[in-house]
Design a protein around this motif. Structure first.
Motif, PDB file in Angstrom:
ATOM      1  N   LYS A 247       0.834  -1.202   0.000  1.00 20.40           N
ATOM      2  CA  LYS A 247       0.000   0.000   0.000  1.00 20.40           C
ATOM      3  C   LYS A 247       0.874   1.259   0.000  1.00 20.40           C
ATOM      4  O   LYS A 247       0.616   2.214  -0.738  1.00 20.40           O
ATOM      5  N   PHE A 248       1.898   1.225   0.841  1.00 25.55           N
ATOM      6  CA  PHE A 248       2.832   2.356   0.934  1.00 25.55           C
ATOM      7  C   PHE A 248       3.453   2.652  -0.436  1.00 25.55           C
ATOM      8  O   PHE A 248       3.562   3.815  -0.855  1.00 25.55           O
ATOM      9  N   ILE A 250       2.157   1.874  -3.391  1.00 23.24           N
ATOM     10  CA  ILE A 250       1.112   2.377  -4.296  1.00 23.24           C
ATOM     11  C   ILE A 250       0.863   3.866  -4.020  1.00 23.24           C
ATOM     12  O   ILE A 250       0.782   4.680  -4.941  1.00 23.24           O
ATOM     13  N   VAL A 251       0.779   4.202  -2.743  1.00 20.00           N
ATOM     14  CA  VAL A 251       0.564   5.612  -2.378  1.00 20.00           C
ATOM     15  C   VAL A 251       1.729   6.465  -2.881  1.00 20.00           C
ATOM     16  O   VAL A 251       1.530   7.526  -3.485  1.00 20.00           O
ATOM     17  N   GLY A 252       2.948   5.969  -2.683  1.00 20.39           N
ATOM     18  CA  GLY A 252       4.123   6.705  -3.153  1.00 20.39           C
ATOM     19  C   GLY A 252       4.086   6.910  -4.665  1.00 20.39           C
ATOM     20  O   GLY A 252       4.396   7.982  -5.170  1.00 20.39           O
ATOM     21  N   GLY A 253       3.674   5.855  -5.385  1.00 17.82           N
ATOM     22  CA  GLY A 253       3.564   5.949  -6.847  1.00 17.82           C
ATOM     23  C   GLY A 253       2.527   6.985  -7.259  1.00 17.82           C
ATOM     24  O   GLY A 253       2.746   7.773  -8.194  1.00 17.82           O
ATOM     25  N   THR A 254       1.410   7.012  -6.538  1.00 22.35           N
ATOM     26  CA  THR A 254       0.365   8.000  -6.836  1.00 22.35           C
ATOM     27  C   THR A 254       0.907   9.405  -6.610  1.00 22.35           C
ATOM     28  O   THR A 254       0.669  10.319  -7.410  1.00 22.35           O
ATOM     29  N   GLY A 255       1.646   9.570  -5.518  1.00 18.85           N
ATOM     30  CA  GLY A 255       2.231  10.868  -5.193  1.00 18.85           C
ATOM     31  C   GLY A 255       3.147  11.340  -6.312  1.00 18.85           C
ATOM     32  O   GLY A 255       3.125  12.514  -6.705  1.00 18.85           O
ATOM     33  N   PHE A 256       3.910  10.409  -6.848  1.00 20.53           N
ATOM     34  CA  PHE A 256       4.831  10.714  -7.939  1.00 20.53           C
ATOM     35  C   PHE A 256       4.058  11.249  -9.155  1.00 20.53           C
ATOM     36  O   PHE A 256       4.426  12.254  -9.761  1.00 20.53           O
ATOM     37  N   LEU A 257       2.954  10.605  -9.485  1.00 17.31           N
ATOM     38  CA  LEU A 257       2.120  11.047 -10.617  1.00 17.31           C
ATOM     39  C   LEU A 257       1.545  12.435 -10.344  1.00 17.31           C
ATOM     40  O   LEU A 257       1.575  13.321 -11.214  1.00 17.31           O
TER      41      LEU A 257
END
Ligand code: GDD
Ligand code: MN
Length: 387
Positions: A247-248, A250-257
Motif C-alpha cells: 500500500k505504501f 502504491i501511495v508513493g507511486g500515486t504521489g509521484f504522478l
C-alpha cells in the motif's frame, strides 16, 4: 505416532497395483516405531484405480480409500488431510505421489527426520544429494529450478531450497492451524500455500534429499495453467504478508504522478518553474499523507483515536524534507565522485539521472517506511496479527 501416507490417484491403476504391496511388504516393516497407515484419495479414476485399492483393503487393514469427484490435486489432498486428522487421528501425514516419481525407499528417511525433531519434512531435490531426472529436457529442468528460485526470492526465504516438492511429512499439530478450507488454489499450487503457512506457524522445517524419478507408467496431470497458478499463489501470499508495504508503495507511486501533473499545470499556468517545483512537491506530500492516513496506516491507534492530525502532518512534512535532503546529498556526492556526466553506452548522461533511482529505492523508500512506521503512525503499538 500414527502416520498416514496420503496417496492421491487419478488414473494410476498400474502404479497403485505395485505401490501398495511394496509399501506394506518392504517399506513399512522398516519403520518400527510408528503406526503406518495408507489413505488413497481417488477421484473416481475412469481406469478403475479404486478396484485395485479395494482388493488390497481385504488383505491389509491399514489401507483406507476416499473416493470423490475430481476437483484438482489440492482439493484431493485437503479431503485426505481432513480425513486423516479427523477419523484416522493421525499425528503426521505424508504427501506422496502414487506414480513412483517419489521413491518409496525414501519414506523411512523422512520419518527419521520427524523423529529427530522436525515438524515439517520436505523431500528435497535441491539440497546436496537430491536430484531431478537426468532425462528431462533443458526446458523442464529450467522450469523446475526457476519455480523454486522465484519463490525463494519473492518470499525472501533462502533457508528452504525446494519450494515445489510434492513429497512432504507434516505433523498434524501444524496442519490443524492452517485454514485448509480457504486455500487459494485447488490444484498443484496448494502445496506452495501449505508450505508458506506452515513456515509462518514457525514449524521446524527439515529438508531431506531425494532423487525425483522419471515416470514409467501412466501420464502426468500437471499443466501449464498449474505453473502459472503457482507463480500467482506465490505472489499473492507475498502481497498478503507485506500488505502495508505494498500500500505504501502504491501511495508513493500515486504521489509521484500527482507531482508531475501539478508541475505540468503550474508550468502551463506560466508560474516560475521553481514555484511549480515547490507546489508540486507539496501536493505530492499532502496526497501521500492523507492516503497513507486513511489507507496504509488506517489501523493504527494514532488514526483511530484521531490524535492530533495536524501535528502528524507537520511531522510528515518534516520527514519529507529529510527525503529531499537525502536525494540532494546523494547527488551532490555522486557528482563530486563521478563528475557532472557519466558515459553510458557512449552517451554522456547527467549523473543525477542515474543516481536518483537507486537513491530512492535503496535509501528514501526504506527510510520513509521506517519513519512512517516508527514515528508517524507508530505501528509498533499494534498487536501482532497471526494468520
Ligand atoms: N486424486 C487426485 N486428483 N489425484 C491427482 C490429481 C487429481 O486431480 N492430479 C494428480 N493427481 C495425483 C497423480 O495421480 C499422482 O499420483 C500425483 O497426484 C502427482 O501427479 P502427477 O501428475 O504425476 O504430477 P507431476 O509428476 O507432474 O508433478 C510432480 O512435480 C510437481 C512439481 O515439482 C509432483 O511431485 C507434484 O506433487 C509436484 O508438485
Ligand atoms: Mn508424477
Amino acid at each position: 505416532m500414527k502416520i498416514v501416507v496420503i496417496l492421491p490417484t487419478y488414473n494410476e491403476r498400474e502404479n497403485i497395483k505395485e505401490m501398495l504391496p511394496l509399501l506394506e511388504e518392504k517399506i513399512f516393516p522398516q519403520i518400527k516405531n510408528h503406526d503406518m497407515q495408507i489413505l488413497v484419495v481417488d477421484d473416481n479414476s475412469p481406469d478403475g484405480t479404486s478396484i485395485e485399492v479395494r482388493n488390497f483393503m481385504k488383505k491389509w487393514k491399514n489401507i483406507d480409500l476416499l473416493s470423490g469427484d475430481k476437483n484438482g490435486l489440492g482439493a484431493a489432498y485437503v479431503r485426505g488431510m481432513k480425513h486423516a486428522m479427523g477419523k484416522m487421528k493421525a499425528g503426521a501425514v505424508m504427501e506422496f505421489d502414487s506414480d513412483f516419481q517419489h521413491d518409496p525407499q525414501d519414506i523411512p528417511r523422512l520419518v527419521d527426520a520427524l523423529d529427530l525433531g522436525a515438524d515439517y519434512v520436505i523431500g528435497s531435490r535441491y539440497v546436496k544429494g537430491g536430484s531431478i531426472p537426468k532425462e528431462w529436457g533443458i526446458d523442464r529442468k529450467f522450469l523446475s529450478v526457476f519455480g523454486s528460485l522465484f519463490t525463494r526470492i519473492v518470499w525472501l526465504n533462502f533457508q528452504i531450497h525446494d519450494m515445489t516438492s510434492g513429497f512432504k511429512l507434516t505433523k498434524t499439530e501444524f496442519l490443524k492451524k492452517i485454514d485448509l478450507d480457504n486455500l487459494i488454489s485447488n490444484n498443484f499450487a496448494y502445496k506452495m500455500q501449505i508450505l508458506h503457512d506452515v513456515v509462518k506457524k514457525e514449524a521446524k522445517v527439515v529438508e531431506v534429499p531425494i532423487a525425483f524419478l522419471e515416470r514409467e507408467k501412466g501420464a502426468s496431470k500437471i499443466s501449464k495453467k498449474d505453473q502459472f497458478e503457482s507463480l500467482y499463489v506465490v505472489l499473492r501470499l507475498a502481497v498478503y504478508d507485506h500488505k502495508r508495504f505494498v500500500k505504501f508503495l502504491i501511495v508513493g507511486g500515486t504521489g509521484f504522478l500527482i507531482q508531475y501533473v501539478v508541475l505540468y499545470l503550474s508550468v502551463s499556468a506560466n508560474l516560475e518553474q521553481f514555484v511549480g517545483a515547490g507546489l508540486s512537491a507539496e501536493a505530492a506530500i499532502l496526497s501521500n499523507f492523507f492516503l497513507n492516513n486513511i489507507w496504509t496506516f488506517n489501523d493504527t491507534k494514532e488514526v483511530k483515536e484521531k490524535g492530533n492530525i495536524f501535528a502528524r502532518l507537520i511531522k510528515f512534512n518534516t520527514a519529507s524534507l529529510g527525503a529531499i535532503g537525502i536525494q540532494t546529498l546523494s547527488i551532490y556526492i555522486a557528482v563530486k565522485l563521478l563528475g557532472e556526466k557519466i558515459s553510458i553506452l557512449g552517451h554522456a548522461v547527467h549523473t543525477s539521472f542515474i543516481v536518483l533511482l537507486p537513491t530512492i529505492v535503496l535509501l528514501v523508500i526504506p527510510l520513509n517506511y521506517f519513519i512512517y512506521n516508527k514515528l508517524i503512525w507508530k505501528t509498533q503499538y499494534l498487536k501482532k496479527k497471526q494468520i
